[in-house]
Design a protein around this motif. Structure first.
Motif, PDB file in Angstrom:
ATOM      1  N   ASN A 166       9.391  -6.573   0.137  1.00 50.99           N
ATOM      2  CA  ASN A 166       9.608  -5.131   0.114  1.00 50.99           C
ATOM      3  C   ASN A 166       8.327  -4.412   0.566  1.00 50.99           C
ATOM      4  O   ASN A 166       7.312  -5.047   0.851  1.00 50.99           O
ATOM      5  N   THR A 168       6.053  -2.583  -0.916  1.00 48.79           N
ATOM      6  CA  THR A 168       4.847  -2.798  -1.725  1.00 48.79           C
ATOM      7  C   THR A 168       4.223  -4.157  -1.407  1.00 48.79           C
ATOM      8  O   THR A 168       3.007  -4.281  -1.243  1.00 48.79           O
ATOM      9  N   GLN A 169       5.060  -5.166  -1.311  1.00 50.77           N
ATOM     10  CA  GLN A 169       4.564  -6.514  -1.045  1.00 50.77           C
ATOM     11  C   GLN A 169       3.974  -6.633   0.363  1.00 50.77           C
ATOM     12  O   GLN A 169       2.970  -7.306   0.564  1.00 50.77           O
TER      13      GLN A 169
HETATM   14  C1  LIG Z   1       8.799  -5.248  -4.783  1.00 53.20           C
HETATM   15  O1  LIG Z   1       8.938  -6.583  -5.223  1.00 53.20           O
HETATM   16  C2  LIG Z   1       8.166  -6.891  -6.359  1.00 53.20           C
HETATM   17  C3  LIG Z   1       8.279  -8.389  -6.608  1.00 53.20           C
HETATM   18  O2  LIG Z   1       9.621  -8.787  -6.632  1.00 53.20           O
HETATM   19  C4  LIG Z   1       8.650  -6.059  -7.535  1.00 53.20           C
HETATM   20  O3  LIG Z   1       7.864  -6.336  -8.672  1.00 53.20           O
HETATM   21  C5  LIG Z   1       8.525  -4.583  -7.168  1.00 53.20           C
HETATM   22  O4  LIG Z   1       9.077  -3.796  -8.192  1.00 53.20           O
HETATM   23  C6  LIG Z   1       9.235  -4.283  -5.868  1.00 53.20           C
HETATM   24  N1  LIG Z   1       8.909  -2.922  -5.465  1.00 53.20           N
HETATM   25  C7  LIG Z   1       9.816  -2.060  -5.078  1.00 53.20           C
HETATM   26  C8  LIG Z   1       9.334  -0.725  -4.707  1.00 53.20           C
HETATM   27  O5  LIG Z   1      10.993  -2.376  -5.005  1.00 53.20           O
END
Ligand SMILES: *[C@@H]1O[C@H](CO)[C@@H](O)[C@H](O)[C@H]1NC(C)=O
Ligand code: HEM
Ligand SMILES: *[C@@H]1O[C@H](CO)[C@@H](O)[C@H](O)[C@H]1NC(C)=O
Ligand SMILES: *[C@@H]1O[C@H](CO)[C@@H](O)[C@H](O)[C@H]1NC(C)=O
Ligand SMILES: *[C@@H]1O[C@H](CO)[C@@H](O)[C@H](O)[C@H]1NC(C)=O
Ligand SMILES: *[C@@H]1O[C@H](CO)[C@@H](O)[C@H](O)[C@H]1NC(C)=O
Ligand SMILES: *[C@@H]1O[C@H](CO)[C@@H](O)[C@H](O)[C@H]1NC(C)=O
Ligand SMILES: *[C@@H]1O[C@H](CO)[C@@H](O)[C@H](O)[C@H]1NC(C)=O
Ligand SMILES: CC(=O)N[C@H]1CO[C@H](CO)[C@@H](O)[C@@H]1O
Length: 324
Positions: A166, A168-169
Protein backbone atom coordinates in the motif's frame (compact mmCIF):
# COMPACT_ATOMS: atom_id res chain seq x y z
CA UNK A 1 50.07 22.25 19.51
CA UNK A 2 51.75 20.93 16.38
CA UNK A 3 50.52 17.45 17.22
CA UNK A 4 46.96 18.64 17.59
CA UNK A 5 47.13 20.42 14.25
CA UNK A 6 48.46 17.24 12.63
CA UNK A 7 45.75 15.17 14.24
CA UNK A 8 43.05 17.56 13.07
CA UNK A 9 44.50 17.47 9.57
CA UNK A 10 44.52 13.67 9.65
CA UNK A 11 40.91 13.63 10.80
CA UNK A 12 40.06 15.97 7.95
CA UNK A 13 41.78 13.71 5.42
CA UNK A 14 40.02 10.61 6.70
CA UNK A 15 36.69 12.40 6.68
CA UNK A 16 37.31 13.86 3.22
CA UNK A 17 38.34 10.61 1.57
CA UNK A 18 35.66 8.63 3.30
CA UNK A 19 33.04 10.93 1.86
CA UNK A 20 34.70 11.27 -1.54
CA UNK A 21 34.66 7.49 -1.70
CA UNK A 22 30.98 7.30 -0.91
CA UNK A 23 29.85 9.59 -3.69
CA UNK A 24 32.53 9.99 -6.32
CA UNK A 25 30.59 8.90 -9.35
CA UNK A 26 31.51 11.16 -12.25
CA UNK A 27 30.17 11.75 -15.75
CA UNK A 28 33.66 11.49 -17.27
CA UNK A 29 34.90 8.65 -15.07
CA UNK A 30 36.27 6.57 -17.98
CA UNK A 31 37.56 9.57 -19.98
CA UNK A 32 41.15 8.33 -19.90
CA UNK A 33 40.67 4.61 -19.30
CA UNK A 34 37.87 3.83 -21.75
CA UNK A 35 36.82 6.89 -23.75
CA UNK A 36 34.63 4.89 -26.14
CA UNK A 37 32.63 3.05 -23.47
CA UNK A 38 29.41 4.99 -24.02
CA UNK A 39 29.41 4.53 -27.79
CA UNK A 40 30.19 0.80 -27.47
CA UNK A 41 27.33 0.34 -24.99
CA UNK A 42 24.98 2.44 -27.11
CA UNK A 43 25.76 0.54 -30.31
CA UNK A 44 25.54 -2.92 -28.79
CA UNK A 45 22.33 -2.12 -26.91
CA UNK A 46 20.79 -0.72 -30.11
CA UNK A 47 21.57 -3.97 -31.96
CA UNK A 48 19.21 -5.72 -29.52
CA UNK A 49 16.55 -3.04 -29.01
CA UNK A 50 16.12 -2.46 -32.74
CA UNK A 51 15.18 -6.13 -33.12
CA UNK A 52 13.30 -6.56 -29.82
CA UNK A 53 12.07 -3.22 -28.43
CA UNK A 54 10.28 -4.98 -25.55
CA UNK A 55 13.69 -5.67 -24.01
CA UNK A 56 13.88 -2.00 -23.04
CA UNK A 57 11.35 -2.58 -20.26
CA UNK A 58 13.21 -5.62 -19.02
CA UNK A 59 16.52 -3.75 -18.87
CA UNK A 60 15.00 -0.78 -17.07
CA UNK A 61 13.50 -3.10 -14.48
CA UNK A 62 16.78 -4.99 -14.09
CA UNK A 63 18.59 -1.76 -13.14
CA UNK A 64 15.86 -1.02 -10.56
CA UNK A 65 16.19 -4.51 -9.09
CA UNK A 66 19.97 -4.15 -8.97
CA UNK A 67 19.86 -0.82 -7.14
CA UNK A 68 17.30 -1.82 -4.51
CA UNK A 69 19.26 -4.87 -3.39
CA UNK A 70 22.76 -4.10 -2.00
CA UNK A 71 22.92 -0.89 -4.03
CA UNK A 72 23.71 -0.59 -7.75
CA UNK A 73 26.56 -3.10 -7.62
CA UNK A 74 25.66 -5.55 -10.38
CA UNK A 75 24.60 -8.17 -7.81
CA UNK A 76 21.42 -8.91 -9.78
CA UNK A 77 23.62 -10.24 -12.59
CA UNK A 78 25.43 -12.87 -10.53
CA UNK A 79 24.53 -16.52 -11.05
CA UNK A 80 23.73 -18.84 -8.22
CA UNK A 81 26.56 -21.13 -7.17
CA UNK A 82 26.63 -24.62 -5.64
CA UNK A 83 26.25 -23.17 -2.15
CA UNK A 84 24.39 -19.91 -2.80
CA UNK A 85 21.06 -19.00 -4.41
CA UNK A 86 21.50 -15.60 -6.04
CA UNK A 87 19.05 -12.70 -6.48
CA UNK A 88 18.24 -13.65 -10.03
CA UNK A 89 16.84 -16.96 -8.79
CA UNK A 90 14.48 -15.36 -6.26
CA UNK A 91 10.73 -15.05 -6.67
CA UNK A 92 10.67 -11.37 -7.75
CA UNK A 93 13.07 -12.27 -10.55
CA UNK A 94 10.16 -13.77 -12.44
CA UNK A 95 10.29 -12.07 -15.83
CA UNK A 96 13.73 -10.57 -15.38
CA UNK A 97 14.90 -10.77 -18.96
CA UNK A 98 17.73 -9.39 -21.02
CA UNK A 99 20.77 -10.88 -19.27
CA UNK A 100 22.07 -11.72 -22.75
CA UNK A 101 22.17 -8.01 -23.61
CA UNK A 102 24.35 -7.25 -20.59
CA UNK A 103 26.65 -10.16 -21.43
CA UNK A 104 27.02 -9.02 -25.05
CA UNK A 105 27.72 -5.42 -24.03
CA UNK A 106 30.25 -6.54 -21.44
CA UNK A 107 32.03 -8.70 -24.03
CA UNK A 108 32.18 -5.76 -26.45
CA UNK A 109 33.47 -3.38 -23.77
CA UNK A 110 36.08 -5.89 -22.53
CA UNK A 111 37.43 -6.18 -26.08
CA UNK A 112 38.33 -2.45 -26.11
CA UNK A 113 38.96 -1.86 -22.41
CA UNK A 114 39.81 -5.05 -20.56
CA UNK A 115 38.93 -5.18 -16.83
CA UNK A 116 38.08 -1.49 -16.65
CA UNK A 117 34.32 -0.95 -16.74
CA UNK A 118 32.13 -2.46 -14.03
CA UNK A 119 29.03 -4.52 -14.73
CA UNK A 120 27.09 -2.14 -12.47
CA UNK A 121 28.02 0.81 -14.73
CA UNK A 122 27.22 -1.23 -17.83
CA UNK A 123 23.75 -2.03 -16.49
CA UNK A 124 23.13 1.66 -15.65
CA UNK A 125 24.18 2.70 -19.17
CA UNK A 126 22.26 -0.07 -20.92
CA UNK A 127 19.05 0.84 -19.05
CA UNK A 128 19.47 4.49 -20.05
CA UNK A 129 20.25 3.70 -23.70
CA UNK A 130 17.43 1.18 -24.02
CA UNK A 131 14.86 3.68 -22.70
CA UNK A 132 16.24 6.44 -24.86
CA UNK A 133 16.23 4.20 -27.95
CA UNK A 134 12.48 3.62 -27.66
CA UNK A 135 12.12 7.43 -27.64
CA UNK A 136 11.89 7.71 -23.89
CA UNK A 137 13.76 10.24 -21.77
CA UNK A 138 17.54 10.60 -21.85
CA UNK A 139 19.80 11.26 -18.89
CA UNK A 140 23.54 11.52 -18.26
CA UNK A 141 24.77 8.56 -16.21
CA UNK A 142 27.36 9.35 -13.53
CA UNK A 143 29.89 6.47 -13.61
CA UNK A 144 32.49 4.81 -11.43
CA UNK A 145 30.42 2.13 -9.71
CA UNK A 146 32.26 -1.04 -8.78
CA UNK A 147 30.89 -4.55 -8.65
CA UNK A 148 29.90 -6.42 -5.52
CA UNK A 149 30.53 -10.13 -5.27
CA UNK A 150 27.60 -11.06 -3.05
CA UNK A 151 24.10 -11.88 -4.27
CA UNK A 152 21.56 -13.45 -1.94
CA UNK A 153 18.15 -14.59 -3.14
CA UNK A 154 16.38 -13.75 0.09
CA UNK A 155 17.56 -10.13 -0.02
CA UNK A 156 15.53 -9.57 -3.18
CA UNK A 157 12.44 -10.59 -1.24
CA UNK A 158 13.13 -8.24 1.64
CA UNK A 159 14.29 -5.20 -0.35
CA UNK A 160 12.06 -5.10 -3.43
CA UNK A 161 8.56 -3.72 -2.91
CA UNK A 162 5.97 -6.37 -3.86
CA UNK A 163 2.96 -5.48 -6.05
CA UNK A 164 0.55 -5.68 -3.10
CA UNK A 165 2.23 -2.90 -1.06
CA UNK A 166 0.00 0.00 0.00
CA UNK A 167 0.98 3.67 -0.18
CA UNK A 168 2.51 3.76 3.33
CA UNK A 169 4.61 0.68 2.65
CA UNK A 170 5.78 1.96 -0.74
CA UNK A 171 6.82 5.32 0.68
CA UNK A 172 8.77 3.51 3.43
CA UNK A 173 10.37 1.10 0.95
CA UNK A 174 11.63 3.97 -1.21
CA UNK A 175 12.67 6.07 1.81
CA UNK A 176 14.82 3.16 2.98
CA UNK A 177 16.77 3.62 -0.27
CA UNK A 178 17.02 7.40 0.03
CA UNK A 179 14.22 8.04 -2.48
CA UNK A 180 11.32 10.37 -1.69
CA UNK A 181 7.61 10.31 -2.46
CA UNK A 182 8.10 12.15 -5.73
CA UNK A 183 10.69 9.59 -6.85
CA UNK A 184 8.11 6.91 -6.04
CA UNK A 185 5.41 8.32 -8.28
CA UNK A 186 7.86 9.30 -11.03
CA UNK A 187 9.70 5.97 -11.16
CA UNK A 188 6.43 4.03 -10.97
CA UNK A 189 5.85 5.71 -14.34
CA UNK A 190 8.32 3.12 -15.64
CA UNK A 191 5.24 0.91 -15.84
CA UNK A 192 4.27 2.84 -18.98
CA UNK A 193 6.31 0.15 -20.74
CA UNK A 194 6.48 -3.57 -20.35
CA UNK A 195 4.48 -6.57 -19.33
CA UNK A 196 3.44 -8.49 -16.25
CA UNK A 197 2.71 -12.13 -15.57
CA UNK A 198 -0.87 -12.82 -14.49
CA UNK A 199 0.47 -14.34 -11.29
CA UNK A 200 1.62 -10.89 -10.13
CA UNK A 201 -2.00 -9.73 -9.78
CA UNK A 202 -4.37 -12.74 -9.80
CA UNK A 203 -5.09 -12.40 -6.08
CA UNK A 204 -6.22 -8.84 -6.74
CA UNK A 205 -8.84 -9.91 -9.28
CA UNK A 206 -9.93 -13.29 -7.84
CA UNK A 207 -9.50 -13.44 -4.08
CA UNK A 208 -8.67 -10.00 -2.75
CA UNK A 209 -9.92 -10.41 0.83
CA UNK A 210 -10.13 -14.20 0.82
CA UNK A 211 -13.82 -14.25 -0.14
CA UNK A 212 -13.38 -14.78 -3.88
CA UNK A 213 -13.72 -11.07 -4.50
CA UNK A 214 -11.87 -8.47 -6.54
CA UNK A 215 -10.18 -5.31 -5.27
CA UNK A 216 -13.06 -2.80 -5.18
CA UNK A 217 -10.67 0.02 -6.09
CA UNK A 218 -10.13 -1.46 -9.55
CA UNK A 219 -12.49 -0.58 -12.41
CA UNK A 220 -14.87 -3.61 -12.57
CA UNK A 221 -14.77 -3.64 -16.37
CA UNK A 222 -11.02 -3.92 -16.22
CA UNK A 223 -11.29 -6.71 -13.63
CA UNK A 224 -13.52 -8.61 -16.07
CA UNK A 225 -11.13 -8.06 -18.96
CA UNK A 226 -8.19 -9.29 -16.90
CA UNK A 227 -10.12 -12.36 -15.72
CA UNK A 228 -10.87 -13.26 -19.32
CA UNK A 229 -7.18 -13.24 -20.04
CA UNK A 230 -5.82 -14.71 -16.80
CA UNK A 231 -7.20 -17.96 -15.33
CA UNK A 232 -6.77 -18.06 -11.52
CA UNK A 233 -3.70 -20.29 -11.40
CA UNK A 234 -2.03 -19.15 -14.61
CA UNK A 235 1.72 -18.62 -14.27
CA UNK A 236 2.80 -18.13 -17.87
CA UNK A 237 0.45 -15.65 -19.55
CA UNK A 238 1.62 -12.05 -19.72
CA UNK A 239 -0.40 -8.86 -20.11
CA UNK A 240 0.67 -5.38 -21.13
CA UNK A 241 0.76 -3.00 -18.15
CA UNK A 242 -0.20 -0.03 -20.34
CA UNK A 243 -2.47 -1.80 -22.84
CA UNK A 244 -2.08 -0.63 -26.41
CA UNK A 245 1.00 1.48 -25.73
CA UNK A 246 3.21 -0.85 -23.69
CA UNK A 247 6.11 -0.19 -26.06
CA UNK A 248 5.81 3.62 -25.92
CA UNK A 249 7.35 5.63 -23.14
CA UNK A 250 4.64 8.22 -22.45
CA UNK A 251 2.39 9.56 -19.66
CA UNK A 252 -0.37 6.99 -20.33
CA UNK A 253 0.54 5.23 -17.10
CA UNK A 254 -0.87 8.15 -15.09
CA UNK A 255 -4.07 8.19 -17.13
CA UNK A 256 -4.53 4.49 -16.47
CA UNK A 257 -3.92 4.89 -12.75
CA UNK A 258 -6.39 7.78 -12.58
CA UNK A 259 -9.01 5.63 -14.36
CA UNK A 260 -8.52 2.93 -11.69
CA UNK A 261 -6.88 0.64 -14.22
CA UNK A 262 -3.47 0.44 -12.63
CA UNK A 263 -2.52 -3.23 -12.75
CA UNK A 264 -1.05 -3.64 -9.26
CA UNK A 265 -2.23 -2.48 -5.85
CA UNK A 266 1.07 -0.55 -5.80
CA UNK A 267 -0.08 1.38 -8.89
CA UNK A 268 -3.54 2.04 -7.46
CA UNK A 269 -1.93 3.08 -4.17
CA UNK A 270 -0.57 6.21 -5.85
CA UNK A 271 -4.10 7.63 -5.59
CA UNK A 272 -3.99 7.19 -1.79
CA UNK A 273 -1.20 9.61 -0.96
CA UNK A 274 -1.60 13.36 -1.42
CA UNK A 275 1.71 13.94 -3.16
CA UNK A 276 1.51 10.98 -5.51
CA UNK A 277 -2.19 11.60 -6.21
CA UNK A 278 -1.49 15.20 -7.21
CA UNK A 279 1.26 14.02 -9.56
CA UNK A 280 -1.03 11.42 -11.14
CA UNK A 281 -3.78 13.98 -11.71
CA UNK A 282 -1.40 16.55 -13.16
CA UNK A 283 0.35 14.20 -15.57
CA UNK A 284 -2.70 12.28 -16.71
CA UNK A 285 -4.24 15.39 -18.23
CA UNK A 286 -3.69 15.64 -21.96
CA UNK A 287 -2.32 19.17 -21.78
CA UNK A 288 0.86 17.87 -23.35
CA UNK A 289 3.32 19.90 -21.26
CA UNK A 290 4.24 17.19 -18.80
CA UNK A 291 7.51 17.35 -16.89
CA UNK A 292 7.46 13.55 -16.67
CA UNK A 293 10.52 13.02 -18.90
CA UNK A 294 12.70 15.49 -16.96
CA UNK A 295 11.41 14.12 -13.65
CA UNK A 296 12.08 10.54 -14.72
CA UNK A 297 15.61 11.44 -15.81
CA UNK A 298 16.33 13.11 -12.44
CA UNK A 299 14.92 10.22 -10.40
CA UNK A 300 16.84 7.64 -12.44
CA UNK A 301 20.11 9.43 -11.68
CA UNK A 302 19.16 9.44 -8.01
CA UNK A 303 18.22 5.74 -8.09
CA UNK A 304 21.51 4.98 -9.84
CA UNK A 305 23.45 6.31 -6.84
CA UNK A 306 21.86 3.98 -4.26
CA UNK A 307 24.52 2.23 -2.17
CA UNK A 308 27.19 2.33 -4.86
CA UNK A 309 30.64 0.86 -4.27
CA UNK A 310 33.39 3.24 -5.42
CA UNK A 311 37.12 3.78 -5.12
CA UNK A 312 38.78 0.53 -4.12
CA UNK A 313 35.65 -1.16 -2.76
CA UNK A 314 34.36 -4.17 -4.67
CA UNK A 315 35.88 -5.22 -7.97
CA UNK A 316 35.60 -4.94 -11.74
CA UNK A 317 34.05 -8.23 -12.72
CA UNK A 318 35.40 -9.89 -15.85
CA UNK A 319 32.19 -11.79 -16.51
CA UNK A 320 29.00 -10.20 -15.21
CA UNK A 321 27.42 -13.45 -14.06
CA UNK A 322 30.34 -14.61 -11.87
CA UNK A 323 32.46 -12.92 -9.20
CA UNK A 324 36.15 -12.84 -10.11
C1 LIG B 1 -0.57 -0.60 4.90
O1 LIG B 1 -0.21 -1.92 5.22
C2 LIG B 1 0.29 -2.07 6.54
C3 LIG B 1 0.80 -3.50 6.69
O2 LIG B 1 -0.17 -4.42 6.27
C4 LIG B 1 -0.82 -1.73 7.52
O3 LIG B 1 -0.33 -1.84 8.84
C5 LIG B 1 -1.28 -0.30 7.27
O4 LIG B 1 -2.38 0.00 8.09
C6 LIG B 1 -1.67 -0.11 5.82
N1 LIG B 1 -1.90 1.31 5.58
C7 LIG B 1 -2.96 1.77 4.96
C8 LIG B 1 -3.05 3.22 4.80
O5 LIG B 1 -3.80 1.00 4.51
C1 HEM C 1 6.94 1.02 -6.84
C2 HEM C 1 7.18 -0.26 -6.64
C3 HEM C 1 7.18 -1.26 -7.75
C4 HEM C 1 6.49 -2.42 -7.75
C5 HEM C 1 5.64 -2.98 -6.64
C6 HEM C 1 6.74 -3.05 -9.03
C7 HEM C 1 6.24 -4.30 -9.39
C8 HEM C 1 6.36 -4.84 -10.65
C9 HEM C 1 5.81 -6.11 -11.04
C10 HEM C 1 5.06 -7.06 -10.13
C11 HEM C 1 6.08 -6.29 -12.35
C12 HEM C 1 5.66 -7.45 -13.23
C13 HEM C 1 6.57 -8.63 -13.08
C14 HEM C 1 5.99 -9.82 -13.80
O1 HEM C 1 5.05 -10.41 -13.28
O2 HEM C 1 6.44 -10.15 -14.90
C15 HEM C 1 6.81 -5.12 -12.80
C16 HEM C 1 7.25 -4.93 -14.07
C17 HEM C 1 8.01 -3.85 -14.46
N1 HEM C 1 8.49 -2.86 -13.64
FE1 HEM C 1 7.95 -2.51 -11.74
N2 HEM C 1 7.54 -2.25 -9.78
C18 HEM C 1 7.84 -1.14 -9.03
C19 HEM C 1 8.68 -0.12 -9.40
C20 HEM C 1 9.33 -0.04 -10.61
C21 HEM C 1 10.38 0.90 -10.92
C22 HEM C 1 10.96 1.92 -9.94
C23 HEM C 1 10.73 0.68 -12.21
C24 HEM C 1 11.76 1.37 -13.04
C25 HEM C 1 12.01 2.66 -13.00
C26 HEM C 1 9.90 -0.40 -12.70
C27 HEM C 1 9.92 -0.89 -13.98
C28 HEM C 1 9.22 -1.99 -14.41
C29 HEM C 1 9.17 -2.40 -15.80
C30 HEM C 1 9.79 -1.68 -16.97
C31 HEM C 1 8.44 -3.59 -15.84
C32 HEM C 1 8.14 -4.47 -17.06
C33 HEM C 1 9.22 -5.51 -17.20
C34 HEM C 1 9.15 -6.33 -18.47
O3 HEM C 1 8.40 -5.98 -19.41
O4 HEM C 1 9.87 -7.33 -18.55
N3 HEM C 1 9.09 -0.83 -11.70
N4 HEM C 1 6.98 -4.27 -11.75
C1 LIG D 1 23.35 6.49 -29.29
O1 LIG D 1 23.30 6.39 -30.66
C2 LIG D 1 22.28 7.17 -31.27
C3 LIG D 1 22.33 6.91 -32.76
O2 LIG D 1 22.38 5.55 -33.01
C4 LIG D 1 22.49 8.64 -30.96
O3 LIG D 1 21.41 9.39 -31.48
C5 LIG D 1 22.57 8.83 -29.46
O4 LIG D 1 22.88 10.17 -29.15
C6 LIG D 1 23.62 7.93 -28.87
N1 LIG D 1 23.60 8.04 -27.43
C7 LIG D 1 24.72 8.10 -26.72
C8 LIG D 1 24.56 8.17 -25.25
O5 LIG D 1 25.83 8.07 -27.21
C1 LIG E 1 24.90 -17.91 -15.72
O1 LIG E 1 23.63 -18.50 -15.81
C2 LIG E 1 23.04 -18.39 -17.09
C3 LIG E 1 21.61 -18.90 -16.99
O2 LIG E 1 21.57 -20.12 -16.30
C4 LIG E 1 23.88 -19.14 -18.10
O3 LIG E 1 23.32 -19.01 -19.40
C5 LIG E 1 25.29 -18.55 -18.09
O4 LIG E 1 26.13 -19.29 -18.94
C6 LIG E 1 25.86 -18.56 -16.67
N1 LIG E 1 27.13 -17.85 -16.68
C7 LIG E 1 28.29 -18.47 -16.51
C8 LIG E 1 29.52 -17.62 -16.58
O5 LIG E 1 28.35 -19.66 -16.31
C1 LIG F 1 30.91 -21.44 -1.46
O1 LIG F 1 31.55 -21.86 -2.63
C2 LIG F 1 32.67 -21.08 -3.00
C3 LIG F 1 33.17 -21.60 -4.32
O2 LIG F 1 32.10 -21.69 -5.26
C4 LIG F 1 33.73 -21.15 -1.91
O3 LIG F 1 34.81 -20.29 -2.26
C5 LIG F 1 33.15 -20.71 -0.60
O4 LIG F 1 34.07 -20.90 0.44
C6 LIG F 1 31.87 -21.49 -0.28
N1 LIG F 1 31.25 -20.90 0.90
C7 LIG F 1 30.69 -21.64 1.86
C8 LIG F 1 30.06 -20.90 2.99
O5 LIG F 1 30.67 -22.84 1.80
C1 LIG G 1 -9.19 -17.41 -1.18
O1 LIG G 1 -8.51 -16.99 -0.01
C2 LIG G 1 -8.89 -17.73 1.13
C3 LIG G 1 -8.25 -17.10 2.35
O2 LIG G 1 -6.88 -16.87 2.10
C4 LIG G 1 -8.52 -19.18 0.94
O3 LIG G 1 -8.91 -19.94 2.06
C5 LIG G 1 -9.20 -19.73 -0.32
O4 LIG G 1 -8.75 -21.03 -0.58
C6 LIG G 1 -8.87 -18.84 -1.51
N1 LIG G 1 -9.65 -19.26 -2.65
C7 LIG G 1 -9.09 -19.62 -3.82
C8 LIG G 1 -10.00 -20.00 -4.91
O5 LIG G 1 -7.88 -19.60 -3.97
C1 LIG H 1 -4.27 15.23 2.29
O1 LIG H 1 -5.23 16.11 1.76
C2 LIG H 1 -6.45 16.12 2.49
C3 LIG H 1 -7.44 16.98 1.77
O2 LIG H 1 -6.86 17.75 0.79
C4 LIG H 1 -6.16 16.64 3.90
O3 LIG H 1 -7.34 16.62 4.65
C5 LIG H 1 -5.14 15.77 4.56
O4 LIG H 1 -4.75 16.28 5.80
C6 LIG H 1 -3.86 15.64 3.68
N1 LIG H 1 -3.00 14.68 4.30
C7 LIG H 1 -1.70 14.88 4.41
C8 LIG H 1 -0.93 13.79 5.05
O5 LIG H 1 -1.14 15.88 4.00
C1 LIG I 1 34.55 -10.49 -2.39
O1 LIG I 1 35.32 -9.34 -2.55
C2 LIG I 1 36.11 -9.04 -1.43
C3 LIG I 1 36.83 -7.73 -1.74
O2 LIG I 1 35.90 -6.77 -2.08
C4 LIG I 1 37.09 -10.18 -1.17
O3 LIG I 1 37.83 -9.89 -0.02
C5 LIG I 1 36.32 -11.47 -0.99
O4 LIG I 1 37.22 -12.55 -0.88
C6 LIG I 1 35.41 -11.70 -2.16
N1 LIG I 1 34.59 -12.87 -1.90
C7 LIG I 1 34.29 -13.77 -2.82
C8 LIG I 1 33.38 -14.91 -2.40
O5 LIG I 1 34.70 -13.70 -3.96
C1 LIG J 1 15.10 -15.49 -15.52
C2 LIG J 1 15.49 -16.29 -14.34
O1 LIG J 1 16.62 -16.28 -13.92
N1 LIG J 1 14.52 -17.01 -13.78
C3 LIG J 1 14.72 -17.82 -12.61
C4 LIG J 1 13.98 -17.25 -11.42
O2 LIG J 1 14.06 -18.07 -10.29
C5 LIG J 1 13.51 -19.36 -10.48
C6 LIG J 1 13.60 -20.07 -9.15
O3 LIG J 1 12.96 -19.33 -8.17
C7 LIG J 1 14.28 -20.07 -11.58
O4 LIG J 1 13.70 -21.36 -11.82
C8 LIG J 1 14.24 -19.24 -12.86
O5 LIG J 1 15.04 -19.82 -13.86
Amino acid sequence: MAIITKLLFLCFLVFFFHHANAQNLALNFYRRTCPSVESIVNRTTASFISRAPSLAAALLRMHFHDCFVRGCDGSVLLNSTANNTAERDSIPNLSLRGFQVIDAVKTAVERSCPRTVSCADILALVARDAVSQIKGPFWQVPLGRRDGNVSISNEALTNLPPPFFNATQLVASFAAKGLDVKDLVVLSGGHTIGVSHCSSFTTRIYNFTGRNDADPTMDPNYVAALKARCPPTDTTTIVQMDPGSFDRFDTDYYTIVRKRRGLFESDAALLRNNVTNAYVQQHSSSSGSSSFFQDFAASMVKMGRIGVLTGTAGEIRRICSVAN
